[in-house]
Design an enzyme around this catalytic site. Structure first.
Site, PDB file in Angstrom:
ATOM      1  N   ASP A   1      -3.098  10.782 -14.082  1.00  0.00           N
ATOM      2  CA  ASP A   1      -4.255  10.600 -14.961  1.00  0.00           C
ATOM      3  C   ASP A   1      -5.105  11.851 -15.122  1.00  0.00           C
ATOM      4  O   ASP A   1      -6.007  11.874 -15.956  1.00  0.00           O
ATOM      5  CB  ASP A   1      -5.140   9.474 -14.408  1.00  0.00           C
ATOM      6  CG  ASP A   1      -4.449   8.126 -14.501  1.00  0.00           C
ATOM      7  OD1 ASP A   1      -3.843   7.866 -15.545  1.00  0.00           O
ATOM      8  OD2 ASP A   1      -4.509   7.359 -13.531  1.00  0.00           O
TER       9      ASP A   1
ATOM     10  N   HIS B   1      -6.937   2.482 -10.849  1.00  0.00           N
ATOM     11  CA  HIS B   1      -5.527   2.439 -11.313  1.00  0.00           C
ATOM     12  C   HIS B   1      -5.491   3.142 -12.675  1.00  0.00           C
ATOM     13  O   HIS B   1      -5.915   4.285 -12.785  1.00  0.00           O
ATOM     14  CB  HIS B   1      -5.110   0.962 -11.327  1.00  0.00           C
ATOM     15  CG  HIS B   1      -3.653   0.704 -11.491  1.00  0.00           C
ATOM     16  ND1 HIS B   1      -2.704   1.671 -11.509  1.00  0.00           N
ATOM     17  CD2 HIS B   1      -2.964  -0.475 -11.641  1.00  0.00           C
ATOM     18  CE1 HIS B   1      -1.502   1.119 -11.660  1.00  0.00           C
ATOM     19  NE2 HIS B   1      -1.635  -0.180 -11.746  1.00  0.00           N
TER      20      HIS B   1
ATOM     21  N   HIS C   1      -3.548   9.693  -4.359  1.00  0.00           N
ATOM     22  CA  HIS C   1      -2.590   8.637  -4.658  1.00  0.00           C
ATOM     23  C   HIS C   1      -2.168   7.961  -3.368  1.00  0.00           C
ATOM     24  O   HIS C   1      -2.054   8.635  -2.342  1.00  0.00           O
ATOM     25  CB  HIS C   1      -1.354   9.224  -5.364  1.00  0.00           C
ATOM     26  CG  HIS C   1      -0.599   8.206  -6.126  1.00  0.00           C
ATOM     27  ND1 HIS C   1       0.346   7.404  -5.521  1.00  0.00           N
ATOM     28  CD2 HIS C   1      -0.661   7.819  -7.421  1.00  0.00           C
ATOM     29  CE1 HIS C   1       0.837   6.580  -6.432  1.00  0.00           C
ATOM     30  NE2 HIS C   1       0.251   6.805  -7.600  1.00  0.00           N
TER      31      HIS C   1
HETATM   32  N1  CMC Z   1     -11.752  11.995  -4.429  1.00  0.00           N
HETATM   33  C1  CMC Z   1     -12.345  12.167  -3.223  1.00  0.00           C
HETATM   34  N2  CMC Z   1     -11.896  11.653  -2.082  1.00  0.00           N
HETATM   35  C2  CMC Z   1     -10.803  10.873  -2.172  1.00  0.00           C
HETATM   36  C3  CMC Z   1     -10.128  10.639  -3.373  1.00  0.00           C
HETATM   37  C4  CMC Z   1     -10.655  11.216  -4.541  1.00  0.00           C
HETATM   38  N3  CMC Z   1     -10.068  11.040  -5.721  1.00  0.00           N
HETATM   39  N4  CMC Z   1      -9.077   9.821  -3.152  1.00  0.00           N
HETATM   40  C5  CMC Z   1      -9.080   9.571  -1.840  1.00  0.00           C
HETATM   41  N5  CMC Z   1     -10.121  10.205  -1.240  1.00  0.00           N
HETATM   42  C6  CMC Z   1     -10.425  10.228   0.197  1.00  0.00           C
HETATM   43  C7  CMC Z   1     -11.059   8.919   0.659  1.00  0.00           C
HETATM   44  O1  CMC Z   1     -12.447   8.949   0.575  1.00  0.00           O
HETATM   45  C8  CMC Z   1     -10.545   8.831   2.073  1.00  0.00           C
HETATM   46  O2  CMC Z   1     -11.317   9.708   2.859  1.00  0.00           O
HETATM   47  P1  CMC Z   1     -11.716   9.302   4.369  1.00  0.00           P
HETATM   48  O3  CMC Z   1     -10.409   9.262   5.097  1.00  0.00           O
HETATM   49  O4  CMC Z   1     -12.624  10.387   4.809  1.00  0.00           O
HETATM   50  O5  CMC Z   1     -12.372   7.968   4.298  1.00  0.00           O
HETATM   51  C9  CMC Z   1      -9.139   9.409   2.005  1.00  0.00           C
HETATM   52  O6  CMC Z   1      -9.184  10.326   0.871  1.00  0.00           O
HETATM   53  C10 CMC Z   1      -8.042   8.384   1.764  1.00  0.00           C
HETATM   54  O7  CMC Z   1      -8.390   7.598   0.632  1.00  0.00           O
HETATM   55  P2  CMC Z   1      -8.051   6.075   0.454  1.00  0.00           P
HETATM   56  O8  CMC Z   1      -9.052   5.454  -0.462  1.00  0.00           O
HETATM   57  O9  CMC Z   1      -7.877   5.443   1.808  1.00  0.00           O
HETATM   58  O10 CMC Z   1      -6.634   6.174  -0.214  1.00  0.00           O
HETATM   59  P3  CMC Z   1      -5.892   5.036  -1.032  1.00  0.00           P
HETATM   60  O11 CMC Z   1      -4.458   5.258  -0.876  1.00  0.00           O
HETATM   61  O12 CMC Z   1      -6.430   3.679  -0.664  1.00  0.00           O
HETATM   62  O13 CMC Z   1      -6.385   5.312  -2.539  1.00  0.00           O
HETATM   63  C11 CMC Z   1      -6.453   6.029  -4.770  1.00  0.00           C
HETATM   64  C12 CMC Z   1      -5.596   5.868  -3.520  1.00  0.00           C
HETATM   65  C13 CMC Z   1      -5.585   6.467  -5.946  1.00  0.00           C
HETATM   66  C14 CMC Z   1      -7.083   4.693  -5.129  1.00  0.00           C
HETATM   67  C15 CMC Z   1      -7.553   7.086  -4.499  1.00  0.00           C
HETATM   68  O14 CMC Z   1      -6.965   8.337  -4.184  1.00  0.00           O
HETATM   69  C16 CMC Z   1      -8.555   7.235  -5.632  1.00  0.00           C
HETATM   70  O15 CMC Z   1      -9.515   6.464  -5.699  1.00  0.00           O
HETATM   71  N6  CMC Z   1      -8.344   8.219  -6.575  1.00  0.00           N
HETATM   72  C17 CMC Z   1      -9.196   8.357  -7.714  1.00  0.00           C
HETATM   73  C18 CMC Z   1      -8.809   7.359  -8.778  1.00  0.00           C
HETATM   74  C19 CMC Z   1      -7.522   7.751  -9.461  1.00  0.00           C
HETATM   75  O16 CMC Z   1      -7.323   8.889  -9.857  1.00  0.00           O
HETATM   76  N7  CMC Z   1      -6.648   6.743  -9.654  1.00  0.00           N
HETATM   77  C20 CMC Z   1      -5.388   6.922 -10.332  1.00  0.00           C
HETATM   78  C21 CMC Z   1      -4.207   6.796  -9.418  1.00  0.00           C
HETATM   79  S1  CMC Z   1      -2.677   7.375 -10.151  1.00  0.00           S
HETATM   80  C22 CMC Z   1      -2.342   6.356 -11.457  1.00  0.00           C
HETATM   81  C23 CMC Z   1      -2.252   4.921 -11.127  1.00  0.00           C
HETATM   82  O17 CMC Z   1      -1.642   4.536 -10.142  1.00  0.00           O
HETATM   83  O18 CMC Z   1      -2.784   4.166 -11.895  1.00  0.00           O
END
Ligand code: CMC
Length: 429
Positions: free
Chosen positions: A363, A267, A307
């Site tokens: 971010d 987050h 996201h």
């Molecule tokens: N780098 C590499 N792969 C990623 C990333 C990333 N940053 N984000 C998602 N993926 C992949 C993930 O591995 C999955 O792949 P697969 O389908 O092969 O298993 C697919 O994309 C979907 O990911 P998810 O984890 O199911 O998606 P989610 O909606 O649960 O997660 C998230 C959203 C923001 C937690 C995630 O994209 C992430 O961890 N990003 C990096 C951390 C980040 O930048 N967070 C800040 C978010 S914006 C500000 C805020 O809200 O605070």
């Protein structure tokens, strides 16, 4: 067109017409679907709330496919260009842009609640010099609850108003004290003649000079960053604020919980991780190798990318990128920007990221600006928490005033043992 959904239960052959309102069905309407009279009834299973609306809200609208973000109907691009952060905080909390008189009164009330009790200073002195600023912020927010027992009157509109002034007013002071504590510097009291962000900069950086001279470019850039972070509908921390608040806890402890949720690296903690990642990569030519590692799963995630809601460019990331250029004219260019731009360029062309619709989020670029402005990396998430205070409080108040809301209490699908008899110690394996 009938506004209901027909569900046929193939176990019993029965059909149910479930009403549709605002493109949603009520999960409670599923309960009537049973195989027998003593069956509990159907529930929906939705870990991580992937497709469950937990509330009705009028605060923030996001269209993640189109990359649209609006506060109370106003596009983020317009409010970021034309408003101050406190004006936006008023909008987010009250639903309308303030008139001049309303804004003056709002700014006055917040400005006159920026001081914190002297004992809080002593409390903060107890932290280790290397305590993480978010840990200090979370604990100090909770500690404030003990100073304001009147904040328990959550049903009283006047009391809520006062707590809102206090929280928005005091959070920059706590953040600045946490920063000064880390450096072993004396705390700087708020200066009521300065703007919200000007005063924050003064509390951070003022040394022996009688009055801190705020750089107007940096003051405005920080204000824009604050506007971009004001609210973001039902994210992890807003959901925490609502959830704790639904037990009728006071807003100080509720916000301590929300800030704790923000602290996590998935987050608000991501902005800190982006900087650490960029430093680790070190130079532009190492970017392809790093991307390869991310894709293979060895390199962790590409922080600042992806996201839950945005499947397009985060509109806030665009504005931050533009703001960076203005900041760099004053501070000099942060060399990490080149690595970030290269990462973005390669990731946006790479099939892995394209297929998963992973774009830069808020971010990705914010930390680069914060670093150029002199903020230590560990303080970045605090810079997210300060402006998000208005959003958390708006979400909290909306929840309290919504007759549909009750204490948040999800259900579970129990997959553990059925009843079994106690096993005496000597018989356990
Ligand atoms: N780098 C590499 N792969 C990623 C990333 C990333 N940053 N984000 C998602 N993926 C992949 C993930 O591995 C999955 O792949 P697969 O389908 O092969 O298993 C697919 O994309 C979907 O990911 P998810 O984890 O199911 O998606 P989610 O909606 O649960 O997660 C998230 C959203 C923001 C937690 C995630 O994209 C992430 O961890 N990003 C990096 C951390 C980040 O930048 N967070 C800040 C978010 S914006 C500000 C805020 O809200 O605070």
């Amino acid at each position: 067109m009938p506004d209901n959904l027909t569900i046929k239960d193939n176990r019993t052959g029965k059909e149910y017409a479930i009403p549709i309102t605002n493109d949603t069905i009520r999960a409670m309407d599923l309960r009537q679907i049973k195989v027998s009279d003593d069956d509990f009834g159907m529930m929906s299973y939705d870990p991580a709330f992937m497709n469950t609306a937990s509330c009705q809200s009028k605060i923030t609208f996001i269209d993640g496919d189109k990359g649209i973000l609006r506060y109370r109907g106003y596009p983020i691009e317009q409010v970021a260009e034309k408003c101050t952060y406190l004006e936006v905080a008023y909008l987010v909390l009250h639903g309308e842009l303030p008139t001049k008189t309303q804004l003056d009164e709002w700014v006055h009330n917040i400005t006159y609640h920026t001081m914190i009790h002297e004992n809080i200073k002593k409390f903060m002195d107890g932290f280790n010099h290397d305590a993480h600023p978010m840990g200090m912020l979370v604990s100090t927010l909770a500690a404030l609850s003990t100073y304001y027992p009147d904040s328990k009157n959550i049903q009283d509109a006047e009391s809520r108003k006062l707590q809102i002034y206090r929280l928005i007013g005091k959070i920059p002071t706590i953040a600045a004290y946490a920063y000064r504590h880390t450096l072993g510097l004396p705390y700087v009291y708020p200066d009521n003649e300065l703007s919200y962000t000007g005063n924050f900069l003064s509390m951070l950086y003022k040394m022996a000079e009688p009055k801190y001279k705020v750089n107007p470019v940096l003051e405005r850039a920080l204000d824009v960053l604050f506007i971009l972070h004001a609210d973001h509908e039902q994210n992890c921390s807003a959901n925490t604020m609502r959830s704790i608040g639904s037990s009728q806890a006071d807003p100080f402890v509720s916000m301590a919980g929300a800030a704790a949720a923000l602290y996590g690296p998935l987050h608000g903690g991501a902005n800190e991780q982006v900087l650490r990642m960029l430093r680790e990569i070190g130079s532009k030519d190492k970017v392809p190798e790093f991307i390869k590692k991310v894709k293979s799963g060895e390199g962790g995630r590409l922080m600042g990318f992806g996201h839950r809601i945005y499947k397009n460019y985060d509109p806030r990331a665009k504005i931050i990128k533009d703001t960076a250029e203005k900041v760099f004219e004053v501070t000099g260019r942060n060399p990490l920007l080149d690595i970030a731009v290269e990462l973005e360029r390669i990731a946006l062309e790479d099939e892995y990221f394209v297929k998963r619709k992973l774009y830069p989020n808020v971010d990705f670029y914010s930390g680069i600006i914060y670093e150029a402005m002199g903020f230590p990396t560990a303080a970045f998430t605090v810079l997210f928490a300060i402006p998000r205070t208005s959003g958390w409080l708006a979400q909290w108040q909306e929840m309290l005033l919504d007759p549909d809301q009750k204490i948040a209490r999800p259900r579970q699908v129990f997959l553990g043992y059925d009843k079994r008899d106690f096993v005496a110690m000597e018989k356990r394996k």
